[in-house]
Design a protein around this motif. Structure first.
Motif, PDB file in Angstrom:
ATOM      1  N   ASN A 225      28.343  47.144  42.586  1.00  0.00           N
ATOM      2  CA  ASN A 225      27.734  47.969  41.543  1.00  0.00           C
ATOM      3  C   ASN A 225      28.263  47.586  40.169  1.00  0.00           C
ATOM      4  O   ASN A 225      29.156  46.765  40.030  1.00  0.00           O
ATOM      5  N   GLY A 226      27.708  48.209  39.154  1.00  0.00           N
ATOM      6  CA  GLY A 226      27.971  47.784  37.788  1.00  0.00           C
ATOM      7  C   GLY A 226      29.297  48.184  37.212  1.00  0.00           C
ATOM      8  O   GLY A 226      29.590  47.846  36.058  1.00  0.00           O
ATOM      9  N   ARG A 227      30.128  48.896  37.968  1.00  0.00           N
ATOM     10  CA  ARG A 227      31.415  49.322  37.431  1.00  0.00           C
ATOM     11  C   ARG A 227      32.543  48.337  37.712  1.00  0.00           C
ATOM     12  O   ARG A 227      33.687  48.591  37.368  1.00  0.00           O
ATOM     13  N   TYR A 228      32.201  47.207  38.343  1.00  0.00           N
ATOM     14  CA  TYR A 228      33.199  46.197  38.664  1.00  0.00           C
ATOM     15  C   TYR A 228      32.701  44.826  38.217  1.00  0.00           C
ATOM     16  O   TYR A 228      31.513  44.533  38.297  1.00  0.00           O
ATOM     17  N   TYR A 229      33.631  44.006  37.746  1.00  0.00           N
ATOM     18  CA  TYR A 229      33.273  42.628  37.448  1.00  0.00           C
ATOM     19  C   TYR A 229      32.996  41.900  38.757  1.00  0.00           C
ATOM     20  O   TYR A 229      33.700  42.104  39.752  1.00  0.00           O
ATOM     21  N   LYS A 230      31.993  41.061  38.765  1.00  0.00           N
ATOM     22  CA  LYS A 230      31.695  40.271  39.955  1.00  0.00           C
ATOM     23  C   LYS A 230      32.849  39.326  40.229  1.00  0.00           C
ATOM     24  O   LYS A 230      33.342  38.638  39.329  1.00  0.00           O
ATOM     25  N   MET A 231      33.273  39.273  41.473  1.00  0.00           N
ATOM     26  CA  MET A 231      34.390  38.417  41.839  1.00  0.00           C
ATOM     27  C   MET A 231      34.203  37.970  43.282  1.00  0.00           C
ATOM     28  O   MET A 231      34.895  38.424  44.192  1.00  0.00           O
TER      29      MET A 231
ATOM     30  N   ASP B  17      33.265  33.287  37.714  1.00  0.00           N
ATOM     31  CA  ASP B  17      33.442  34.737  37.622  1.00  0.00           C
ATOM     32  C   ASP B  17      34.499  35.140  36.606  1.00  0.00           C
ATOM     33  O   ASP B  17      34.442  36.245  36.058  1.00  0.00           O
ATOM     34  N   CYS B  18      35.482  34.263  36.373  1.00  0.00           N
ATOM     35  CA  CYS B  18      36.650  34.673  35.596  1.00  0.00           C
ATOM     36  C   CYS B  18      37.324  33.441  34.991  1.00  0.00           C
ATOM     37  O   CYS B  18      37.149  32.323  35.483  1.00  0.00           O
ATOM     38  N   PHE B  19      38.077  33.644  33.920  1.00  0.00           N
ATOM     39  CA  PHE B  19      38.879  32.569  33.322  1.00  0.00           C
ATOM     40  C   PHE B  19      40.282  33.093  33.068  1.00  0.00           C
ATOM     41  O   PHE B  19      40.468  34.237  32.627  1.00  0.00           O
ATOM     42  N   VAL B  20      41.276  32.244  33.338  1.00  0.00           N
ATOM     43  CA  VAL B  20      42.676  32.611  33.130  1.00  0.00           C
ATOM     44  C   VAL B  20      43.364  31.526  32.316  1.00  0.00           C
ATOM     45  O   VAL B  20      43.246  30.334  32.625  1.00  0.00           O
ATOM     46  N   LEU B  21      44.069  31.925  31.272  1.00  0.00           N
ATOM     47  CA  LEU B  21      44.884  31.009  30.468  1.00  0.00           C
ATOM     48  C   LEU B  21      46.344  31.427  30.605  1.00  0.00           C
ATOM     49  O   LEU B  21      46.682  32.596  30.395  1.00  0.00           O
TER      50      LEU B  21
ATOM     51  N   LYS C 107      32.146  38.116  30.840  1.00  0.00           N
ATOM     52  CA  LYS C 107      32.982  37.967  32.032  1.00  0.00           C
ATOM     53  C   LYS C 107      34.457  38.142  31.649  1.00  0.00           C
ATOM     54  O   LYS C 107      34.846  37.923  30.503  1.00  0.00           O
ATOM     55  N   PRO C 108      35.296  38.491  32.621  1.00  0.00           N
ATOM     56  CA  PRO C 108      36.696  38.758  32.302  1.00  0.00           C
ATOM     57  C   PRO C 108      37.495  37.503  31.993  1.00  0.00           C
ATOM     58  O   PRO C 108      37.351  36.478  32.656  1.00  0.00           O
TER      59      PRO C 108
ATOM     60  N   SER D 161      36.302  47.455  36.025  1.00  0.00           N
ATOM     61  CA  SER D 161      37.505  47.201  36.825  1.00  0.00           C
ATOM     62  C   SER D 161      37.507  45.746  37.290  1.00  0.00           C
ATOM     63  O   SER D 161      36.488  45.234  37.747  1.00  0.00           O
ATOM     64  N   LEU D 162      38.657  45.101  37.167  1.00  0.00           N
ATOM     65  CA  LEU D 162      38.798  43.696  37.552  1.00  0.00           C
ATOM     66  C   LEU D 162      39.693  43.579  38.775  1.00  0.00           C
ATOM     67  O   LEU D 162      40.904  43.774  38.699  1.00  0.00           O
ATOM     68  N   TYR D 163      39.081  43.284  39.925  1.00  0.00           N
ATOM     69  CA  TYR D 163      39.790  43.000  41.167  1.00  0.00           C
ATOM     70  C   TYR D 163      39.572  41.529  41.506  1.00  0.00           C
ATOM     71  O   TYR D 163      38.454  41.027  41.430  1.00  0.00           O
TER      72      TYR D 163
END
Length: 427
Positions: A137-143, A227-231, A270-271, A405-407
């Protein structure tokens, strides 16, 4: 709704009205679980004042059937209102067990940090046990992609600038070699790789090189389907900036701006997670004394291992307020104006804590819950000066402009991705 549950809502009504900060999210969650109709959700959202929203929600909730209270608790947990759940369930027969997580007893965090028994050997990331429909659902970032995204690591160990003259007039490098940083690199690599990220490492980069690496990163086509990027940055730092190996600085504001929606359109909604191991000043914190019981527990733990505090040093060599960026979490090893600590044998207090916590809790906690645990673990570190007369502490911190929310959901692949794989295999 059972009488006991209805009474719990009644007795705690004032507390709920004052302490639930996001009633629109709660109403949306109840709508998702079909406790509220769309009209009921609209009744809450149309109110202009938060307290009135909550009163409207609490007027409707008791009339919504036997599952309403249980699902209300679930929605509160999903929307980071854990303290409200504790208030509603304390002293009552109602107990709440998170329905989506593996049920295991969490071990206490190490009493001292860095803790050799926790850091030696390879960290193993706990995996989610099964696919979880709540992330659809829309309350979570796609992961759910494999790979999830990229982790860009910049690790500076050996510096050749800036130069300054000592008392004899001899020019020397100001910034010391960052012993132990290779341990941070290793742990970050192994943890994020297990969480289905591609990890790319750059070692010993000048200031302009760092800027160029970041400019090139945002242009990569890979991010369009990620889905996500991390530095992750490991280097010396000062107030508001980090150092290249040549002693040239790059402002943290400039780094964050590089990854905003305008400059990084592929990840605009995206996160993005920025983890910065560097000092943000040169002040040291001597802390305040905890209770006698806590100090005794710490001393017991310290006696079990060698005194690692003598091997801890700072990454300092003083932060300006920066504009917020959407869908971004920025976590730093220290607070504004303060030094951070790095153990020569085991790595930095901060990134080692990140690796340890992410490996242990990413299967069930979101990133804000995990970074709170990181703060707690870093705060348990102790460093002593050369005379052994003073003991210093540190605390990491984070800021967030996430709107969901980011899981990380390690081990899970989305149903959409699974279906695409099946189609590709059959074609």
């Amino acid at each position: 709704m059972e009488d006991a549950d209805r009474r719990a809502l009644q007795l705690n009504r004032t507390f709920l009205v004052k302490n639930i900060a996001n009633p629109d999210d709660v109403a949306d969650g109840l709508f998702t679980f079909e406790i509220f109709t769309e009209g009921m959700k609209d009744e809450v959202e149309v109110e202009k004042i938060k307290e009135k929203k909550m009163r409207k929600l609490l007027d409707i909730l008791p009339r919504r059937g036997p599952q309403a209270f249980k699902l209300f608790l679930k929605v509160l947990m999903d929307t980071h209102n854990d303290h409200v759940v504790k208030q509603l369930t304390s002293g009552s027969s109602t107990t709440y067990t998170p329905p989506y997580h593996q049920q295991d007893e969490e071990e206490d965090l190490p009493q001292t940090w860095p803790d050799p028994t926790s850091l030696e050997g390879k960290l193993t990331v706990k995996l989610c046990s099964s696919h979880n429909t709540r992330f659809q659902n829309g309350r979570y970032y796609k992961m759910g992609r494999n790979p999830r995204g990229r982790v860009l690591v910049i690790n500076n160990k050996i510096f050749f600038g800036p130069l300054e003259e000592d008392e004899s007039g001899k020019r020397r490098v100001t910034l010391a070699t960052r012993e132990g940083t290779e341990q941070d690199e290793r742990k970050i690599f192994e943890v994020f790789e297990q969480m289905n990220f591609i990890v790319d490492v750059y070692n010993d980069k000048k200031g302009e090189d760092i800027k160029d690496i970041l400019r090139q990163e945002v242009k990569k086509d890979f991010h369009r389907t990620a889905d996500c990027f991390v530095l992750v940055i490991m280097t010396h730092g000062t107030s508001g900036s980090i150092y290249g190996t040549d002693g040239k600085t790059v402002s943290i504001e400039e780094i964050k701006k590089q990854f905003n929606g305008e400059n990084f359109p592929a990840m605009a909604d995206k996160p993005k997670v920025l983890l910065i191991q560097a000092c943000r000043g040169d002040e040291r914190d001597e802390g305040v004394r905890e209770s006698t019981h806590i100090n005794q527990e710490i001393k017991k733990a310290e006696e079990m291992v060698k005194d690692l505090t003598l091997n801890s040093e700072t990454d300092s060599h003083t932060e300006i307020v920066t504009p917020t960026m959407s869908h971004m979490v920025v976590a730093t090893a220290s607070t504004l104006g303060m030094v951070s600590f790095r153990n020569k044998m085991y790595g930095s207090w901060f990134l080692q804590a990140v690796a340890f916590i992410f490996a242990r809790y990413s299967y069930k906690d979101d990133i804000l819950q995990m970074l709170t645990k990181v703060n707690e673990l870093v705060s348990r570190g102790r460093a002593k000066d050369s005379s052994q007369k003073k003991e210093f502490v540190a605390i990491s911190e984070f800021s967030s402009t996430l709107s969901k929310s980011l899981y990380f959901c390690p081990g899970l692949v989305s149903e959409e991705i699974q279906q695409n794989r099946i189609q590709q295999a059959s074609s």
